[in-house]
Scaffold this motif. Structure first.
Motif, PDB file in Angstrom:
ATOM      1  N   GLY A  91       0.787  -1.214   0.000  1.00 24.81           N
ATOM      2  CA  GLY A  91       0.000   0.000   0.000  1.00 24.81           C
ATOM      3  C   GLY A  91       0.823   1.271   0.000  1.00 24.81           C
ATOM      4  N   GLU A  92       2.119   1.140   0.281  1.00 26.28           N
ATOM      5  CA  GLU A  92       2.979   2.328   0.288  1.00 26.28           C
ATOM      6  C   GLU A  92       3.130   2.862  -1.133  1.00 26.28           C
ATOM      7  OE1 GLU A  92       7.374   3.749   1.872  1.00 26.28           O
ATOM      8  OE2 GLU A  92       6.473   1.877   2.584  1.00 26.28           O
ATOM      9  N   ARG A  93       3.223   4.177  -1.245  1.00 30.75           N
ATOM     10  CA  ARG A  93       3.339   4.818  -2.546  1.00 30.75           C
ATOM     11  C   ARG A  93       4.572   5.703  -2.585  1.00 30.75           C
ATOM     12  NH1 ARG A  93      -2.884   6.894  -3.619  1.00 30.75           N
ATOM     13  NH2 ARG A  93      -3.890   4.825  -3.468  1.00 30.75           N
ATOM     14  N   GLY A  94       5.008   5.974  -3.810  1.00 33.85           N
ATOM     15  CA  GLY A  94       6.144   6.864  -4.004  1.00 33.85           C
ATOM     16  C   GLY A  94       6.249   7.242  -5.461  1.00 33.85           C
ATOM     17  N   HIS A  95       7.380   7.838  -5.813  1.00 33.05           N
ATOM     18  CA  HIS A  95       7.560   8.221  -7.205  1.00 33.05           C
ATOM     19  C   HIS A  95       9.041   8.193  -7.577  1.00 33.05           C
ATOM     20  CE1 HIS A  95       8.981  12.199  -5.886  1.00 33.05           C
ATOM     21  NE2 HIS A  95       7.968  12.176  -5.030  1.00 33.05           N
ATOM     22  N   LEU A  96       9.304   8.073  -8.858  1.00 32.01           N
ATOM     23  CA  LEU A  96      10.658   8.140  -9.384  1.00 32.01           C
ATOM     24  C   LEU A  96      11.114   9.596  -9.405  1.00 32.01           C
ATOM     25  CD1 LEU A  96      10.635   5.667 -12.420  1.00 32.01           C
ATOM     26  CD2 LEU A  96      11.087   5.205 -10.016  1.00 32.01           C
ATOM     27  N   THR A 153      14.012   4.757 -22.230  1.00 35.01           N
ATOM     28  CA  THR A 153      14.483   5.568 -21.110  1.00 35.01           C
ATOM     29  C   THR A 153      13.647   5.320 -19.869  1.00 35.01           C
ATOM     30  OG1 THR A 153      15.286   7.302 -22.587  1.00 35.01           O
ATOM     31  CG2 THR A 153      14.882   7.926 -20.295  1.00 35.01           C
ATOM     32  N   GLU A 154      12.330   5.233 -20.053  1.00 38.59           N
ATOM     33  CA  GLU A 154      11.428   4.961 -18.937  1.00 38.59           C
ATOM     34  C   GLU A 154      11.711   3.587 -18.339  1.00 38.59           C
ATOM     35  OE1 GLU A 154       6.672   4.069 -18.330  1.00 38.59           O
ATOM     36  OE2 GLU A 154       7.353   5.134 -20.115  1.00 38.59           O
ATOM     37  N   CYS A 203      13.944   0.004 -14.023  1.00 36.32           N
ATOM     38  CA  CYS A 203      14.896  -1.067 -13.674  1.00 36.32           C
ATOM     39  C   CYS A 203      15.867  -0.611 -12.595  1.00 36.32           C
ATOM     40  CB  CYS A 203      15.664  -1.512 -14.915  1.00 36.32           C
ATOM     41  SG  CYS A 203      14.732  -2.572 -16.033  1.00 36.32           S
ATOM     42  N   ASP A 204      16.400   0.600 -12.743  1.00 38.95           N
ATOM     43  CA  ASP A 204      17.327   1.128 -11.745  1.00 38.95           C
ATOM     44  C   ASP A 204      16.646   1.220 -10.387  1.00 38.95           C
ATOM     45  OD1 ASP A 204      19.772   2.344 -10.816  1.00 38.95           O
ATOM     46  OD2 ASP A 204      18.722   4.262 -10.855  1.00 38.95           O
ATOM     47  N   TRP A 205      15.413   1.719 -10.370  1.00 40.47           N
ATOM     48  CA  TRP A 205      14.649   1.832  -9.126  1.00 40.47           C
ATOM     49  C   TRP A 205      14.425   0.464  -8.490  1.00 40.47           C
ATOM     50  CZ3 TRP A 205       9.584  -0.116  -8.524  1.00 40.47           C
ATOM     51  CH2 TRP A 205       8.959   0.215  -7.319  1.00 40.47           C
ATOM     52  N   LEU A 206      14.017  -0.518  -9.291  1.00 41.12           N
ATOM     53  CA  LEU A 206      13.706  -1.836  -8.747  1.00 41.12           C
ATOM     54  C   LEU A 206      14.957  -2.548  -8.257  1.00 41.12           C
ATOM     55  CD1 LEU A 206      11.253  -3.706  -8.285  1.00 41.12           C
ATOM     56  CD2 LEU A 206      11.858  -4.850 -10.435  1.00 41.12           C
ATOM     57  N   TYR A 266      21.630   8.774  -9.665  1.00 36.44           N
ATOM     58  CA  TYR A 266      20.668   9.038  -8.599  1.00 36.44           C
ATOM     59  C   TYR A 266      20.677   7.872  -7.613  1.00 36.44           C
ATOM     60  CZ  TYR A 266      16.261  10.306  -6.322  1.00 36.44           C
ATOM     61  OH  TYR A 266      15.310  10.664  -5.405  1.00 36.44           O
ATOM     62  N   PHE A 267      20.781   8.204  -6.305  1.00 33.67           N
ATOM     63  CA  PHE A 267      20.738   7.183  -5.272  1.00 33.67           C
ATOM     64  C   PHE A 267      19.388   7.244  -4.565  1.00 33.67           C
ATOM     65  CE2 PHE A 267      25.311   7.316  -5.897  1.00 33.67           C
ATOM     66  CZ  PHE A 267      25.603   5.960  -5.906  1.00 33.67           C
ATOM     67  N   HIS A 268      18.605   6.183  -4.748  1.00 33.76           N
ATOM     68  CA  HIS A 268      17.239   6.165  -4.241  1.00 33.76           C
ATOM     69  C   HIS A 268      17.183   6.150  -2.720  1.00 33.76           C
ATOM     70  CE1 HIS A 268      15.415   5.481  -8.235  1.00 33.76           C
ATOM     71  NE2 HIS A 268      16.565   4.883  -8.485  1.00 33.76           N
ATOM     72  N   SER A 269      18.175   5.554  -2.066  1.00 35.20           N
ATOM     73  CA  SER A 269      18.165   5.493  -0.605  1.00 35.20           C
ATOM     74  C   SER A 269      18.306   6.873   0.014  1.00 35.20           C
ATOM     75  CB  SER A 269      19.296   4.591  -0.107  1.00 35.20           C
ATOM     76  OG  SER A 269      20.556   5.134  -0.472  1.00 35.20           O
TER      77      SER A 269
END
Length: 326
Positions: free
Chosen positions: A13-18, A64-65, A70-73, A144-147
Motif C-alpha cells: 500500500g505504500e506509494r512513491g515516485h521516481l 528511457t522509462e 529497472c534502476d529503481w527496482l 541518482y541514489f534512491h536510498s
C-alpha cells in the motif's frame, strides 16, 4: 547470493515516485507503476527473490522509462538479479543486474569507457604500462541514489574553483591525521598541480545534488606505489579518498559514494577487472565501510615505507552482482 546492502523498507500500500515524478504503489505480488499519463503497468515481484517480471505494453513504454524503472527496482531489492520483460504473456527480453549496470551511457560522461587504444609506454621510473587517456575536464559521472533521494556526481577538480575548499578539507584534523598534507593555500596549490600533471592520476570532486563534499584521487595501480605489493594487472584501478564536508559522513552516505566511485572506475575503462586500495591499517572508519561492501574485501596488511597499510580489493564480477541496492 547475499548482498551487503539491505533493501529499502517498503510495505503493501505504500506509494512513491521516481525522480521524474512517475508514481508507484506496492501491492500484493509486486508494484503498480505509472507509464504514460494515466496508464499503468505491473511489476510482479516477491521481496527476497532473485527474479521479477515487468508486464507492460512496449508501445506505451520508452527505453528511457524502462531504464528508470529497472534502476529503481534493482536499488530497492538487492537480491534481485534478473528482470523479464513480457508483453501479452510473452517474454520479450531479460535484463540482468550485472549487464544493466555496465551500460556506461546511463551514468558515465567521460571520454574513455575502454575505447582508448592500447599502446605500451615506459615512464620515468622505468615502469612499462599502457598509455593512459588524458582525464577530461568537467563532469564524468552522475547517478541518482534512491536510498538518499539525491544525485551523486563526479567532476574533474578545478584548480581555481576548488582551491579554497580543498585547502579547508586538507587542514581538518581528521583528514590531516591520515593524509598528512595539511598546509596553506600555496602548498595545496602545488599539491593539486602535481596531481594534475601526473598522467596516472585523475583528481575528482564528488558532489551530492551538485554540492561538493569529497575528493577522490583515482589512479592507475600499475604506475602507483601499490603495484609491487600484489599481482598487479595493466588496467587495475584504485582511489585515495577524503570526505571534506562532515555533514556527509556516516554509513548511509559512505555506502552511496563508495558504490558510485567504484562504479565510475569500472565504467571509465571496460578493461579494468580489479579495483584496489591501500588505506592505513588503523583507519577503522574507512575499513568498516569498505570490507564486505559491493564485493570489496580486505586481503592483507603490509608495510609501505611511510605507513602500515591494508590491501583492499574488489573483483569486477562480484561488484556488478551486488551493484545497486542504494
Amino acid at each position: 547470493m547475499t548482498s551487503s546492502t539491505a533493501a529499502l523498507e517498503i510495505s503493501e500500500g505504500e506509494r512513491g515516485h521516481l525522480p521524474d515524478g512517475r508514481l508507484w504503489e506496492m501491492s500484493s505480488g509486486g508494484y503498480r507503476c505509472q507509464s504514460n499519463g494515466d496508464k499503468y503497468f505491473q511489476i510482479d515481484y516477491i521481496p527476497g527473490r532473485d527474479f521479477a517480471r515487468f508486464t507492460l505494453s512496449l508501445s506505451d513504454t520508452s527505453p528511457t522509462e524502462l531504464d528508470l524503472w529497472c534502476d529503481w527496482l534493482f536499488a530497492l531489492n538487492p537480491a534481485l538479479q534478473n528482470v523479464d520483460i513480457t508483453e501479452a504473456d510473452i517474454v520479450i527480453s531479460r535484463i540482468s543486474r550485472t549487464e544493466f549496470y555496465q551500460r556506461a551511457e546511463l551514468w558515465y560522461c567521460g571520454n574513455n569507457a575502454g575505447k582508448f587504444p592500447l599502446q605500451w609506454v615506459e615512464n620515468k621510473l622505468g615502469v612499462r604500462h599502457p598509455l593512459r587517456a588524458e582525464p577530461p575536464k568537467g563532469e564524468v559521472y552522475r547517478r541518482y541514489f534512491h536510498s538518499l533521494g539525491m544525485e551523486f556526481s563526479l567532476r574533474h577538480l578545478d584548480p581555481q574553483e576548488d582551491l579554497e575548499r580543498f585547502t579547508d578539507w586538507m587542514n581538518q584534523e581528521r583528514v590531516a591525521k591520515f593524509w598528512e598534507e595539511e598546509g596553506d593555500v600555496e602548498k595545496q596549490r602545488q599539491f593539486i598541480d602535481s596531481v594534475i600533471q601526473d598522467p596516472h592520476k585523475h583528481p575528482l570532486i564528488a558532489c551530492f545534488d551538485d554540492e561538493p563534499f569529497a575528493y577522490f584521487e583515482v589512479y592507475w595501480a600499475l604506475e602507483d606505489r601499490i603495484a609491487p605489493y600484489y599481482d598487479c594487472q595493466p588496467f587495475d584501478r584504485g582511489a585515495h579518498m577524503l570526505v571534506g564536508d562532515a555533514r556527509f559522513l556516516g554509513k548511509k552516505f559512505a555506502t552511496a559514494w563508495f558504490n558510485g566511485v567504484s562504479h565510475f572506475m569500472y565504467l571509465d575503462d571496460t578493461r579494468t577487472e580489479t579495483l584496489v586500495g591501500e588505506p592505513r591499517a588503523d583507519n577503522r572508519a574507512v575499513l568498516k565501510y569498505i570490507n564486505g561492501t559491493f564485493g570489496w574485501k580486505k586481503i592483507k596488511e603490509f608495510d609501505f615505507p611511510h605507513k602500515r597499510a591494508a590491501l583492499v580489493m574488489c573483483k569486477k564480477g562480484e561488484f556488478f552482482q551486488n551493484m545497486g541496492g542504494v
